[in-house]
Design an enzyme around this catalytic site. Structure first.
Site, PDB file in Angstrom:
ATOM      1  N   SER A 175      -7.781  24.069  -3.710  1.00  0.00           N
ATOM      2  CA  SER A 175      -8.509  23.117  -4.551  1.00  0.00           C
ATOM      3  C   SER A 175      -9.638  22.416  -3.807  1.00  0.00           C
ATOM      4  CB  SER A 175      -7.544  22.064  -5.109  1.00  0.00           C
ATOM      5  OG  SER A 175      -6.601  22.651  -5.965  1.00  0.00           O
ATOM      6  N   ASP A 191      -6.769  13.050  -3.415  1.00  0.00           N
ATOM      7  CA  ASP A 191      -6.424  14.460  -3.419  1.00  0.00           C
ATOM      8  C   ASP A 191      -7.699  15.306  -3.493  1.00  0.00           C
ATOM      9  OD1 ASP A 191      -4.535  16.473  -3.259  1.00  0.00           O
ATOM     10  OD2 ASP A 191      -4.231  16.596  -5.416  1.00  0.00           O
ATOM     11  N   THR A 229      -9.355  17.518  -5.385  1.00  0.00           N
ATOM     12  CA  THR A 229     -10.349  17.581  -6.462  1.00  0.00           C
ATOM     13  C   THR A 229     -11.131  16.288  -6.618  1.00  0.00           C
ATOM     14  OG1 THR A 229      -9.072  19.280  -7.605  1.00  0.00           O
ATOM     15  CG2 THR A 229     -10.683  18.060  -8.916  1.00  0.00           C
ATOM     16  N   ASP A 241      -1.609  22.519 -11.857  1.00  0.00           N
ATOM     17  CA  ASP A 241      -1.391  23.190 -10.579  1.00  0.00           C
ATOM     18  C   ASP A 241      -0.102  22.735  -9.910  1.00  0.00           C
ATOM     19  OD1 ASP A 241      -2.492  24.612  -8.018  1.00  0.00           O
ATOM     20  OD2 ASP A 241      -2.060  22.578  -7.361  1.00  0.00           O
ATOM     21  N   ASP A 293     -10.305  25.154 -11.128  1.00  0.00           N
ATOM     22  CA  ASP A 293     -10.802  25.364  -9.765  1.00  0.00           C
ATOM     23  C   ASP A 293     -10.338  26.699  -9.209  1.00  0.00           C
ATOM     24  OD1 ASP A 293      -8.202  24.446  -9.797  1.00  0.00           O
ATOM     25  OD2 ASP A 293      -8.448  23.050  -8.137  1.00  0.00           O
TER      26      ASP A 293
END
Length: 584
Positions: free
Chosen positions: A184, A243, A245, A386, A428
């Site tokens: 990611s 995180d 993203t 995810d 992604d």
């Protein structure tokens, strides 16, 4: 023939040695006019500065790039391993579009790369961009969400997802610069910088030195907006806001695990709206639950910078229409997933009982950001599609997809009232998951695998949504979708939703190998599935398959065919005219 082969082998070895040099940005890099980036040359040997010659389009590089690179006599790797000399020039800009051929020579080492520097439209096509990313979003997630949420009769879906009606589409390649596989960090970084990078990297080209915060930087989309516009920036995620993203919107690090440092980078850029989990990295180390190694209180620093703080859905609602910047932190880590938060009350809901969902956070973000007459960029991540796909917890992953689609619905409603808004919906990366058929509890037999229906035996699942909230009223219906991954660790397949909490397929044994979690061994009908990944893998992994991008609104016509993730940045930049003379 033997002599010919020997000569060919020698030539190949020499060619390999001659290409040991690395130049950043890499060959075929696409660079926005006026966008700052770092230039680095890594040589395979230790050389003298006078032995290095660098030209750009046959001119001395200092003339074209506007500065002289710092010469590093010897870079060192782990355990002080000698790596070779290097040159580094930070923060340079190229003001004229075109092809730039960079040639490096140092003794027998040579390297040539070509960059494509591009400009954008002279005038913006849209006032706002809403970029919605389903982390790990794969075709099977979409299909399962549609069937679970809308139902299917005689082979036709009984309704459409919000994402189904976005009219412009493209297939997007996700591979990283150092592997066909991806994560990611580098995928979202490519979207947010226009430069592909290595696994785990954000906003940098991953160089060879061990330090994670000194790699060659490229400008992020948020930084480009701050440099060229007065637009507002919003980041919404159900993961930690540090995180991969959400971090990629603003961050520069070789290691996505530098979450404490990412918080500082968020404060540097100061997005007007920042909503999600991850408060543990905002709290000084003396505070219970903190994951920082210092006593810096970033909640206080954000408040001193003018941010209002929300810690649950009530405080979020109270701030929906307020002015000023908003920081919402609703969990010390990742927020609980929809199935647990809204239905089963599992996970950590007992500790964080009043978490908002992605729909609520998206609504508030749009309310706040739309107050800016110059427009905004909003990134919304459905983070746990995810996070639930890794442990093969497909029911939770599909519920996350439904929630993500409902957030897309909020964006579409906003677009109806504000047609000068571009909406982009994508993933992604993908997961290796497919819908195989159904599991029917009413089929005879005690072995659950005998209850799997494929082909004509699959029939249709019997989910119902009688309250009309878009989610099935029950996830453990008697005939349900059967999703399966093409990769994973050893685990017990139970053929049932995990009602007691998120699935933990594998645990470590005394040899530090991941083996099937015997917690599920005695579930009636459970089957041991031998994994096909190394025993260092605790969960399923990402797939290399292309992701699907869908879009609507001004600028969406540029999305078509096959595109690299770095190409998507160029469309975003063009939509906002970030490379025009008016904004540079």
């Amino acid at each position: 023939m033997r002599t010919l082969l020997a000569a060919f082998a020698a030539t190949t070895i020499l060619a390999g040695a001659a290409q040991a040099t690395t130049v950043y940005p890499l060959d075929r890099a696409t660079i926005l006019v006026g966008s700052p980036f770092d230039f680095k040359v890594e040589l395979n040997k230790q050389v003298k500065p006078e032995d290095v010659k660098i030209t750009v389009n046959d001119q001395d590089y200092k003339t074209v790039l506007g500065g002289e690179a710092q010469f590093v006599e010897l870079e060192k790797g782990k355990e002080d391993k000698a790596l070779g000399s290097a040159l580094l020039l930070r923060g340079l800009k190229i003001s004229a579009p075109g092809a730039y051929k960079v040639e490096v020579a140092a003794g027998d080492e040579t390297k040539s790369v070509t960059w494509n520097v591009y400009e954008t439209a002279a005038q913006p096509k849209a006032k706002n961009i809403i970029f919605l990313l389903g982390d790990g979003l794969s075709v099977a997630h979409r299909t399962a969400a549609r069937i679970m949420s809308k139902g299917m009769t005689e082979g036709k879906a009984n309704g459409r997802l919000n994402m189904d009606d976005l009219d412009r589409m493209a297939f997007i390649g996700t591979s990283s610069t150092n592997a066909v596989s991806t994560d990611s960090a580098n995928t979202m970084s490519a979207y947010m910088t226009g430069h592909k990078t290595a696994v785990n990297a954000l906003g940098v080209y991953a160089d060879r030195t061990p330090a994670s915060l000194d790699d060659p930087r490229v400008e992020t989309f948020a930084e480009a907006l701050r440099r060229t516009t007065k637009k507002s920036i919003g980041i919404v995620a159900t993961a930690e806001v540090e995180d991969a993203t959400p971090a990629a919107v603003v961050s520069h690090t070789r290691n996505r695990s530098d979450k404490a440092e990412v918080v500082g980078m968020l404060l540097d850029v100061k997005p007007e709206v920042l909503l999600g989990g991850g408060s543990a990295y905002f709290l000084g180390k003396e505070v219970a639950g903190s994951k920082r190694k210092d006593n810096q209180d970033y909640i206080k620093l954000f408040q001193e910078a003018g941010y209002k703080l929300a810690t649950d859905k009530n405080e979020l609602a109270a701030n929906a229409s307020a002015d000023g910047n908003l920081l919402g932190l609703f969990h010390t880590g990742n927020m609980d997933v929809t199935l647990d938060r809204e239905f089963l009350k599992k996970g950590t809901v007992d500790k964080f009982p009043n978490q908002p969902g992605l729909v609520e956070m998206t609504k508030v973000a749009l309310d706040r950001l739309s107050k800016n007459p110059d427009g905004f960029f909003l990134m919304v991540e459905g983070s746990s599609i995810d996070k639930m796909s890794h442990p093969l917890d497909w029911d939770r992953a599909v519920f996350e997809t439904i929630e993500f689609d409902q957030a897309i619905g909020v964006a579409r409603e906003f677009q109806k009232a504000h047609p000068d808004t571009l909406i982009v919906v994508t993933g992604d990366h993908t997961h290796g998951v497919s819908i195989i058929g159904t599991v029917d509890d009413e089929k005879p037999g005690t072995e659950m695998r005998e209850k799997v229906g494929t082909y004509a035996e699959a029939g249709f699942p019997n989910y119902k949504d009688e309250n009309g909230d878009g989610y099935p009223d029950k996830v453990d219906v008697s005939r349900r979708l059967f999703l399966s991954a093409n990769n994973g660790p050893d685990h017990y397949e139970t053929f049932r939703p995990k009602l007691d909490g998120p699935f933990v397929p594998a645990v470590q044994n005394e040899k530090k190998e991941y083996v099937a979690n015997e917690q599920y061994k005695d579930v009636p009908g459970a089957v041991l599935v031998q994994g096909n990944l190394p025993k260092t893998s605790e969960s399923g992994v990402h797939a290399v398959d292309d992701v699907v991008l869908q879009s609507a609104g001004p600028g969406s016509e540029e999305f078509h065919g096959y595109m690299e993730q770095s190409d998507v940045y160029r469309v975003l930049a063009d939509t906002f005219a970030l490379g025009s003379k008016q904004t540079n």
